[in-house]
Design a protein around this motif. Structure first.
Motif, short mmCIF file in Angstrom:
data_model
loop_
_atom_site.label_atom_id
_atom_site.label_comp_id
_atom_site.label_asym_id
_atom_site.label_seq_id
_atom_site.Cartn_x
_atom_site.Cartn_y
_atom_site.Cartn_z
N LEU A 1 47.42 23.11 47.89
CA LEU A 1 47.93 24.09 49.14
C LEU A 1 47.20 25.30 48.90
O LEU A 1 46.87 25.82 49.83
N ILE B 1 48.95 18.38 53.37
CA ILE B 1 47.58 19.04 53.05
C ILE B 1 46.67 19.05 54.53
O ILE B 1 45.95 20.21 54.77
N CYS C 1 47.90 21.70 56.38
CA CYS C 1 47.45 23.05 56.01
C CYS C 1 45.78 23.42 56.31
O CYS C 1 45.62 24.69 56.58
#
Length: 98
Positions: free
Chosen positions: A69, A40, A43
């Protein structure tokens, strides 16, 4: 242009192998982690073209992880990769990106 691929799995040894396989191709940049939190965080910080979910992630964890996500990267493709040879990995990635 490199394709950035994030692999999230639970097995450290497999994650090391995935890192080697993904980064063996000059057209791919592989980032491989063992925790959802690391995935995470990546991302949030980087553009990711494809996310591979590896072994050890149960169905409930996978659903929660996919939701988190996709909230960060709504257009990112997420596929499961539970093993097989490097040819299978290449085929899965090329199909997902195609």
């Amino acid at each position: 242009m490199q394709t950035t691929i994030l692999y999230i799995g639970r097995d450290t040894e497999i994650t090391i192998v995935m890192n080697r396989l993904l980064n063996a191709r000059p057209e791919w940049k592989g980032i491989c982690v063992c925790t959802d939190e690391e995935g995470i965080s990546i991302c949030k910080e980087q553009e990711i073209d494809l996310i591979l979910l590896g072994n050890g992630i149960n169905q409930e964890e996978e659903t929660q992880l996919r939701n988190k996500l996709l909230a960060l990267r709504p257009k990112v493709k997420i596929i499961q990769h539970y093993g097989g040879g490097s040819g299978l990995l290449y085929g899965e990635i090329m199909t997902a990106l195609g």
